[in-house]
Design a protein around this motif. Structure first.
Motif, PDB file in Angstrom:
ATOM      1  N   LEU A 285       7.637   1.607 -10.025  1.00 61.04           N
ATOM      2  CA  LEU A 285       6.987   0.484 -10.701  1.00 61.04           C
ATOM      3  C   LEU A 285       7.853  -0.777 -10.631  1.00 61.04           C
ATOM      4  CD1 LEU A 285       5.463   2.280 -13.809  1.00 61.04           C
ATOM      5  CD2 LEU A 285       4.205   1.178 -11.950  1.00 61.04           C
ATOM      6  N   LYS A 286       9.159  -0.605 -10.750  1.00 61.46           N
ATOM      7  CA  LYS A 286      10.070  -1.754 -10.619  1.00 61.46           C
ATOM      8  C   LYS A 286       9.996  -2.343  -9.214  1.00 61.46           C
ATOM      9  CE  LYS A 286      13.432  -0.333 -14.084  1.00 61.46           C
ATOM     10  NZ  LYS A 286      14.780   0.194 -14.302  1.00 61.46           N
ATOM     11  N   GLU A 287       9.918  -1.481  -8.204  1.00 54.81           N
ATOM     12  CA  GLU A 287       9.784  -1.958  -6.828  1.00 54.81           C
ATOM     13  C   GLU A 287       8.492  -2.758  -6.656  1.00 54.81           C
ATOM     14  OE1 GLU A 287       9.880   1.452  -4.266  1.00 54.81           O
ATOM     15  OE2 GLU A 287      11.986   1.876  -4.697  1.00 54.81           O
TER      16      GLU A 287
ATOM     17  N   GLU B 275      -3.023  -6.963  -2.866  1.00 53.36           N
ATOM     18  CA  GLU B 275      -2.747  -5.532  -2.653  1.00 53.36           C
ATOM     19  C   GLU B 275      -1.542  -5.063  -3.466  1.00 53.36           C
ATOM     20  OE1 GLU B 275      -4.678  -3.294  -1.277  1.00 53.36           O
ATOM     21  OE2 GLU B 275      -6.100  -4.893  -0.852  1.00 53.36           O
ATOM     22  N   THR B 276      -0.541  -5.918  -3.592  1.00 51.62           N
ATOM     23  CA  THR B 276       0.629  -5.556  -4.397  1.00 51.62           C
ATOM     24  C   THR B 276       0.231  -5.415  -5.857  1.00 51.62           C
ATOM     25  OG1 THR B 276       2.052  -6.754  -2.855  1.00 51.62           O
ATOM     26  CG2 THR B 276       2.987  -6.215  -4.987  1.00 51.62           C
ATOM     27  N   GLY B 277      -0.540  -6.366  -6.356  1.00 55.35           N
ATOM     28  CA  GLY B 277      -0.991  -6.288  -7.747  1.00 55.35           C
ATOM     29  C   GLY B 277      -1.882  -5.090  -8.013  1.00 55.35           C
ATOM     30  N   ARG B 278      -2.751  -4.797  -7.080  1.00 53.40           N
ATOM     31  CA  ARG B 278      -3.624  -3.621  -7.235  1.00 53.40           C
ATOM     32  C   ARG B 278      -2.807  -2.331  -7.263  1.00 53.40           C
ATOM     33  NH1 ARG B 278      -8.621  -5.109  -3.165  1.00 53.40           N
ATOM     34  NH2 ARG B 278      -9.747  -6.381  -4.674  1.00 53.40           N
ATOM     35  N   ALA B 279      -1.840  -2.228  -6.380  1.00 51.56           N
ATOM     36  CA  ALA B 279      -0.994  -1.030  -6.342  1.00 51.56           C
ATOM     37  C   ALA B 279      -0.229  -0.882  -7.650  1.00 51.56           C
ATOM     38  CB  ALA B 279      -0.029  -1.103  -5.160  1.00 51.56           C
ATOM     39  N   TRP B 280       0.324  -1.983  -8.134  1.00 55.82           N
ATOM     40  CA  TRP B 280       1.097  -1.956  -9.377  1.00 55.82           C
ATOM     41  C   TRP B 280       0.207  -1.580 -10.554  1.00 55.82           C
ATOM     42  CZ3 TRP B 280       2.400  -6.272 -13.086  1.00 55.82           C
ATOM     43  CH2 TRP B 280       3.474  -5.933 -13.916  1.00 55.82           C
TER      44      TRP B 280
ATOM     45  N   HIS C 165      -7.420 -13.264  -9.068  1.00 52.42           N
ATOM     46  CA  HIS C 165      -7.157 -12.153  -8.154  1.00 52.42           C
ATOM     47  C   HIS C 165      -7.417 -10.796  -8.799  1.00 52.42           C
ATOM     48  CE1 HIS C 165      -4.695 -15.191  -6.092  1.00 52.42           C
ATOM     49  NE2 HIS C 165      -4.818 -14.438  -5.014  1.00 52.42           N
ATOM     50  N   PHE C 166      -7.142 -10.699 -10.089  1.00 48.54           N
ATOM     51  CA  PHE C 166      -7.059  -9.391 -10.725  1.00 48.54           C
ATOM     52  C   PHE C 166      -8.071  -9.174 -11.849  1.00 48.54           C
ATOM     53  CE2 PHE C 166      -2.742 -10.521  -9.231  1.00 48.54           C
ATOM     54  CZ  PHE C 166      -2.673  -9.608  -8.196  1.00 48.54           C
ATOM     55  N   VAL C 167      -9.264  -9.682 -11.690  1.00 49.32           N
ATOM     56  CA  VAL C 167     -10.288  -9.535 -12.721  1.00 49.32           C
ATOM     57  C   VAL C 167     -10.608  -8.059 -12.958  1.00 49.32           C
ATOM     58  CG1 VAL C 167     -12.704 -10.025 -13.309  1.00 49.32           C
ATOM     59  CG2 VAL C 167     -11.258 -11.820 -12.317  1.00 49.32           C
ATOM     60  N   ALA C 168     -10.845  -7.316 -11.907  1.00 50.85           N
ATOM     61  CA  ALA C 168     -11.195  -5.892 -12.051  1.00 50.85           C
ATOM     62  C   ALA C 168     -10.039  -5.102 -12.668  1.00 50.85           C
ATOM     63  CB  ALA C 168     -11.572  -5.303 -10.696  1.00 50.85           C
ATOM     64  N   GLU C 169      -8.829  -5.383 -12.234  1.00 55.84           N
ATOM     65  CA  GLU C 169      -7.667  -4.671 -12.761  1.00 55.84           C
ATOM     66  C   GLU C 169      -7.485  -4.986 -14.246  1.00 55.84           C
ATOM     67  OE1 GLU C 169      -7.739  -6.288  -9.854  1.00 55.84           O
ATOM     68  OE2 GLU C 169      -7.457  -4.596  -8.492  1.00 55.84           O
ATOM     69  N   ARG C 170      -7.655  -6.250 -14.612  1.00 61.72           N
ATOM     70  CA  ARG C 170      -7.515  -6.646 -16.016  1.00 61.72           C
ATOM     71  C   ARG C 170      -8.565  -5.944 -16.884  1.00 61.72           C
ATOM     72  NH1 ARG C 170      -4.472 -10.573 -17.743  1.00 61.72           N
ATOM     73  NH2 ARG C 170      -5.948 -11.250 -19.340  1.00 61.72           N
TER      74      ARG C 170
ATOM     75  N   VAL D  29       0.842  -1.199   0.000  1.00 58.21           N
ATOM     76  CA  VAL D  29       0.000   0.000   0.000  1.00 58.21           C
ATOM     77  C   VAL D  29       0.878   1.250   0.000  1.00 58.21           C
ATOM     78  CG1 VAL D  29      -1.695   1.306   1.331  1.00 58.21           C
ATOM     79  CG2 VAL D  29      -1.984  -1.153   1.035  1.00 58.21           C
ATOM     80  N   ALA D  30       1.916   1.250   0.814  1.00 57.11           N
ATOM     81  CA  ALA D  30       2.827   2.404   0.875  1.00 57.11           C
ATOM     82  C   ALA D  30       3.562   2.590  -0.453  1.00 57.11           C
ATOM     83  CB  ALA D  30       3.826   2.223   2.016  1.00 57.11           C
ATOM     84  N   ARG D  31       4.011   1.488  -1.048  1.00 57.83           N
ATOM     85  CA  ARG D  31       4.686   1.576  -2.352  1.00 57.83           C
ATOM     86  C   ARG D  31       3.717   2.101  -3.409  1.00 57.83           C
ATOM     87  NH1 ARG D  31       7.480  -4.074  -1.499  1.00 57.83           N
ATOM     88  NH2 ARG D  31       9.556  -3.400  -0.878  1.00 57.83           N
ATOM     89  N   GLY D  32       2.479   1.638  -3.357  1.00 57.71           N
ATOM     90  CA  GLY D  32       1.483   2.108  -4.312  1.00 57.71           C
ATOM     91  C   GLY D  32       1.216   3.594  -4.166  1.00 57.71           C
ATOM     92  N   THR D  33       1.150   4.056  -2.923  1.00 59.99           N
ATOM     93  CA  THR D  33       0.949   5.491  -2.669  1.00 59.99           C
ATOM     94  C   THR D  33       2.128   6.298  -3.196  1.00 59.99           C
ATOM     95  OG1 THR D  33      -0.406   4.999  -0.736  1.00 59.99           O
ATOM     96  CG2 THR D  33       0.554   7.199  -0.861  1.00 59.99           C
ATOM     97  N   ALA D  34       3.335   5.830  -2.928  1.00 63.04           N
ATOM     98  CA  ALA D  34       4.539   6.527  -3.417  1.00 63.04           C
ATOM     99  C   ALA D  34       4.576   6.536  -4.941  1.00 63.04           C
ATOM    100  CB  ALA D  34       5.790   5.862  -2.850  1.00 63.04           C
ATOM    101  N   CYS D  35       4.165   5.440  -5.532  1.00 66.72           N
ATOM    102  CA  CYS D  35       4.145   5.361  -6.990  1.00 66.72           C
ATOM    103  C   CYS D  35       3.102   6.310  -7.571  1.00 66.72           C
ATOM    104  CB  CYS D  35       3.870   3.924  -7.415  1.00 66.72           C
ATOM    105  SG  CYS D  35       4.166   3.620  -9.172  1.00 66.72           S
ATOM    106  N   ASN D  36       1.938   6.363  -6.952  1.00 67.56           N
ATOM    107  CA  ASN D  36       0.895   7.277  -7.415  1.00 67.56           C
ATOM    108  C   ASN D  36       1.349   8.731  -7.301  1.00 67.56           C
ATOM    109  OD1 ASN D  36      -0.872   5.230  -8.088  1.00 67.56           O
ATOM    110  ND2 ASN D  36      -1.863   5.234  -6.090  1.00 67.56           N
ATOM    111  N   GLN D  37       2.057   9.061  -6.237  1.00 70.78           N
ATOM    112  CA  GLN D  37       2.589  10.416  -6.077  1.00 70.78           C
ATOM    113  C   GLN D  37       3.618  10.721  -7.163  1.00 70.78           C
ATOM    114  OE1 GLN D  37       3.955  10.205  -2.023  1.00 70.78           O
ATOM    115  NE2 GLN D  37       1.948  10.718  -1.178  1.00 70.78           N
TER     116      GLN D  37
END
Length: 146
Positions: free
Chosen positions: A55-57, A89-94, A129-134, A26-34
């Motif tokens: 994104l690599k992280e 959560e990692t996949g969603r953030a990515w 896991h990732f139907v919505a993301e796909r 979640v924190a990585r996703g927030t940092a990536c979004n910023q």
């Protein structure tokens, strides 16, 4: 006896803290979004490198958590729910950050790079896991094709 104790301690130490992995994702996703927002505001080389590093992280974290989820599934572990949650959560953030980044790429005219990234995302985020993301990624890819 000592060998049994050492083996038990080693296995306990090697068990990941799935809740911590989820929080890190979640924190990585927030940092990536910023970073993606900074890139959208001023698409400089430095801002782009920052987004790509984040994104690599997230990609590395996704690979790591996928391995944990597979291992817990294989072992029929009680940690499966937490491992799956960390993976999700990692996949969603990515995916979320990638979508924002690729939207900026399209806006600045780098449609081929965005298309390549979307295709890679679809290949990576497989499974239930990732139907919505796909769906979101496929919709963006379809929009790009128009």
């Amino acid at each position: 006896m000592l060998a049994v104790v050492l083996t038990a301690c080693a296995s306990i130490l090697s068990v990941p803290n799935y809740r911590a992995l989820t929080k890190q994702s979640v924190a990585r996703g927030t940092a990536c979004n910023q970073a993606a927002a900074r890139f959208a505001a001023a698409p400089s080389g430095e801002a782009r490198r920052d987004v790509l590093e984040r994104l690599k992280e997230l990609n590395s974290a996704l690979i790591e958590t996928a391995g944990y989820a597979q291992e817990t599934r294989r072992e029929n572990s009680v940690d499966l729910i937490d491992a799956n949650r960390a993976f999700l959560e990692t996949g969603r953030a990515w995916a979320g950050c990638s979508l924002k980044y690729n939207t900026v790429l399209v806006a600045i005219g780098e449609r081929d790079a965005a298309r390549h990234n979307y295709t890679g995302l679809l290949a990576r985020l497989e499974g239930p896991h990732f139907v919505a993301e796909r769906r979101r990624i496929q919709a963006a890819l379809d929009e790009l094709g128009r």
